[in-house]
Design a protein around this motif. Structure first.
Motif, short mmCIF file in Angstrom:
data_model
loop_
_atom_site.label_atom_id
_atom_site.label_comp_id
_atom_site.label_asym_id
_atom_site.label_seq_id
_atom_site.Cartn_x
_atom_site.Cartn_y
_atom_site.Cartn_z
N LEU A 236 0.82 -1.21 0.00
CA LEU A 236 0.00 0.00 0.00
C LEU A 236 0.86 1.26 0.00
N LEU A 237 1.95 1.23 0.77
CA LEU A 237 2.84 2.39 0.81
C LEU A 237 3.55 2.58 -0.53
N GLU A 238 3.87 1.46 -1.20
CA GLU A 238 4.53 1.54 -2.50
C GLU A 238 3.65 2.23 -3.55
N VAL A 239 2.33 2.02 -3.45
CA VAL A 239 1.41 2.63 -4.42
C VAL A 239 0.69 3.82 -3.81
N GLY A 240 1.24 4.35 -2.71
CA GLY A 240 0.57 5.43 -1.99
C GLY A 240 0.33 6.66 -2.85
N ILE A 241 1.37 7.10 -3.59
CA ILE A 241 1.23 8.29 -4.44
C ILE A 241 0.22 8.02 -5.54
N GLN A 242 0.29 6.80 -6.11
CA GLN A 242 -0.66 6.44 -7.18
C GLN A 242 -2.09 6.47 -6.65
N SER A 243 -2.29 5.91 -5.47
CA SER A 243 -3.62 5.87 -4.87
C SER A 243 -4.14 7.28 -4.60
N LEU A 244 -3.24 8.15 -4.12
CA LEU A 244 -3.64 9.52 -3.83
C LEU A 244 -4.08 10.24 -5.10
N LEU A 245 -3.32 10.04 -6.18
CA LEU A 245 -3.68 10.67 -7.46
C LEU A 245 -5.03 10.17 -7.96
N VAL A 246 -5.23 8.85 -7.88
CA VAL A 246 -6.51 8.26 -8.32
C VAL A 246 -7.66 8.84 -7.50
N ALA A 247 -7.45 8.95 -6.18
CA ALA A 247 -8.50 9.47 -5.31
C ALA A 247 -8.81 10.93 -5.62
N VAL A 248 -7.77 11.75 -5.79
CA VAL A 248 -7.97 13.18 -6.04
C VAL A 248 -8.68 13.39 -7.37
N VAL A 249 -8.22 12.69 -8.42
CA VAL A 249 -8.87 12.82 -9.74
C VAL A 249 -10.29 12.29 -9.67
N GLY A 250 -10.47 11.16 -8.96
CA GLY A 250 -11.79 10.54 -8.86
C GLY A 250 -12.78 11.35 -8.05
N VAL A 251 -12.29 12.27 -7.24
CA VAL A 251 -13.17 13.18 -6.49
C VAL A 251 -13.40 14.47 -7.27
N THR A 252 -12.32 15.01 -7.84
CA THR A 252 -12.39 16.31 -8.50
C THR A 252 -13.20 16.29 -9.79
N VAL A 253 -12.92 15.33 -10.67
CA VAL A 253 -13.58 15.30 -11.99
C VAL A 253 -15.10 15.17 -11.88
N PRO A 254 -15.62 14.15 -11.18
CA PRO A 254 -17.09 14.06 -11.11
C PRO A 254 -17.73 15.23 -10.35
N PHE A 255 -17.03 15.75 -9.33
CA PHE A 255 -17.59 16.87 -8.58
C PHE A 255 -17.73 18.11 -9.45
N VAL A 256 -16.66 18.46 -10.15
CA VAL A 256 -16.68 19.66 -11.00
C VAL A 256 -17.65 19.47 -12.17
N ALA A 257 -17.55 18.32 -12.85
CA ALA A 257 -18.42 18.07 -14.02
C ALA A 257 -19.88 18.00 -13.62
N GLY A 258 -20.17 17.32 -12.50
CA GLY A 258 -21.55 17.18 -12.06
C GLY A 258 -22.15 18.51 -11.62
N THR A 259 -21.41 19.28 -10.82
CA THR A 259 -21.90 20.56 -10.33
C THR A 259 -22.12 21.54 -11.48
N ALA A 260 -21.11 21.65 -12.36
CA ALA A 260 -21.21 22.58 -13.49
C ALA A 260 -22.33 22.18 -14.44
N GLY A 261 -22.45 20.88 -14.71
CA GLY A 261 -23.49 20.41 -15.62
C GLY A 261 -24.89 20.69 -15.11
N LEU A 262 -25.09 20.45 -13.81
CA LEU A 262 -26.42 20.69 -13.23
C LEU A 262 -26.79 22.17 -13.28
N ILE A 263 -25.80 23.03 -13.04
CA ILE A 263 -26.08 24.47 -13.06
C ILE A 263 -26.32 24.96 -14.48
N LEU A 264 -25.47 24.55 -15.42
CA LEU A 264 -25.53 25.07 -16.79
C LEU A 264 -26.63 24.42 -17.64
#
Length: 446
Positions: free
Chosen positions: A129-157
């Protein structure tokens, strides 16, 4: 004195009836989990999907055996009708008994997911887990940011949704159900693979990020402003908790082994282990994190713990086999498929919005798999698919949003539909993409 005696006499039968309700509910849950799991295993699908479907069958969408207060009152529960017919339960006491029974089942379901995450922690390797820690963090950040931004913006626009409601719906898209994904990875023997470890690490981090996002949007919905101090507190407490558990892991492990060797009676290994899991779960919950993070950390701490001829992981499996299905079946029982009925006017707008949310929910998580770098021949599609199911985490977002009054009925329906579909689609899809990788490997090596 007479009043006290009367109260004690009436309290005892009430507690007995609640026990009867819990017992009948567990009978239904165990039958549903076993029948569903065996049937889906026979079909070649993950048994966990069968447990979810089994829950749907006995829940609010079909037989109405196990129904929770959020889906209706005691009159909608067949088990409560059975109790009234067989135990003499009075109508004026039925609602209270129903709520108490549901509360017990909810606690058992929470214990189920705590044991599941403890088991997953034991099966994981902290070094991997520690060996893939940076990879996991990137996956988590992208997996949170992309749907949040796309979903919020799409619903508003696109749908002209009010800003606060759109932010809440976008936040619901960030969730990942670590319980469902980890169970599927275990069933198909991929939990210890590179992809499995990245998914697991990302799901844990996703949970932490999800808790922070939920706290922020809940504060926004209630007060119209973001509680910065609470957000900073959650970030610091989550980081300190997980890092502290990992750093102290060696000390805990050695102390645990030394202590367990002193015991001679039954449960000398498993009881201290579960005690540690419950203590860390309590600490996590007490500092406003998820209890399951504490259980997972305890599993990591006790990873590879063997005492003489007793392997801790093997001892936990029978316990998990009994309590974990309660969690998955319960998730299924709360799934109300009536929101799919287009004949109900308020569902139509929800179905349209749900279609948008489902697309964003799936694509937003799948693209997170492509944030992995520096690892040759890794199955990025499998990593992305493993992050798709929202499960119980998504339902928490929906419930908080609904209680806050920020969500319209249509948007509430849309979020629930998104949670349902991602929860049910991800397990078989993950199995398919993992099998594709297995088939492809011999061709690459040759």
């Amino acid at each position: 004195m007479l009043a006290t005696a009367t109260e004690e006499a009436s309290a005892e039968p009430e507690s007995v009836i609640i026990l009867c309700g819990v017992l009948l509910s567990l009978v239904a849950i165990f039958i549903a989990s076993k029948a569903g799991g065996e049937f889906f295993n026979w079909l070649g699908f993950p048994p966990v999907l069968g447990e979810l479907v089994g829950g749907v069958v006995i829940g609010v969408s079909a037989l109405h055996l196990v129904v929770f207060p959020e889906n209706g009152d005691y009159t909608s529960s067949l088990i409560m009708s059975i109790l009234q017919a067989t135990t003499g339960l009075e109508p004026n006491a039925a609602q209270t008994t129903y709520e108490a029974t549901s509360e017990v089942l909810s606690v058992l379901a929470e214990l189920g997911v705590i044991v599941l995450l403890f088991e997953i922690g034991l099966e994981s390797n902290i070094r991997q887990l520690l060996e893939v820690g940076i990879q996991s963090l990137l996956v988590a950040v992208v997996g949170v940011t992309v749907p949040f931004v796309a979903g919020t913006a799409g619903l508003i626009l696109i749908f002209h949704t009010p800003t606060v409601a759109a932010i809440f719906a976008g936040a619901a898209l960030t969730a990942t159900s670590i319980g469902i994904t980890s169970r599927v990875l275990t069933e198909i023997g991929q939990l210890s693979s590179t992809e499995g470890q990245i998914i697991l690490g990302a799901a844990v981090m996703d949970d932490i990020l999800g808790i922070i996002v939920l706290a922020v949007v809940a504060s926004l919905a209630k007060t119209g402003e973001i509680d910065v101090l609470n957000t900073v507190y959650l970030i610091i407490s989550a980081s300190v908790f997980l890092v502290g558990a990992i750093l102290l892991g060696r000390f805990f492990n050695n102390s645990f082994v030394a202590l367990a060797k002193q015991f001679k009676t039954r449960g000398r290994v498993v009881i201290p282990a579960l005690t540690l899991a419950l203590v860390l779960s309590y600490i996590a919950a007490a500092i406003n994190l998820e209890a399951i993070l504490g259980a997972f950390a305890a599993g990591l701490v006790l990873d590879e713990t063997d005492i003489e001829d007793q392997h801790l992981e093997d001892l936990i499996i029978p316990i998990a086999g009994v309590i974990v299905p309660v969690f998955f079946v319960t998730v299924g029982t709360k799934t109300d498929l009536s929101v799919l009925n287009p004949a109900i006017p308020e569902n139509r707008e929800g179905l349209i919005i749900a279609s948008f949310l489902i697309v964003v929910a799936m694509i937003g998580k799948v693209v997170s798999g492509w944030s992995v770098f520096g690892i040759p021949q890794v199955n990025r599609l499998a990593i992305g698919v493993g992050m798709i199911p929202r499960g119980e985490v998504g339902l928490v977002f929906a419930a908080v949003g609904s209680d806050s009054g920020a969500l319209s009925p249509a948007l509430d329906v849309a979020i629930i539909l998104m949670v349902i579909l991602t929860t049910f689609v991800a397990p078989p899809l993950l199995r398919v993409v993992m099998k594709t990788e297995e088939v492809a490997e011999p061709e690459t090596s040759s």
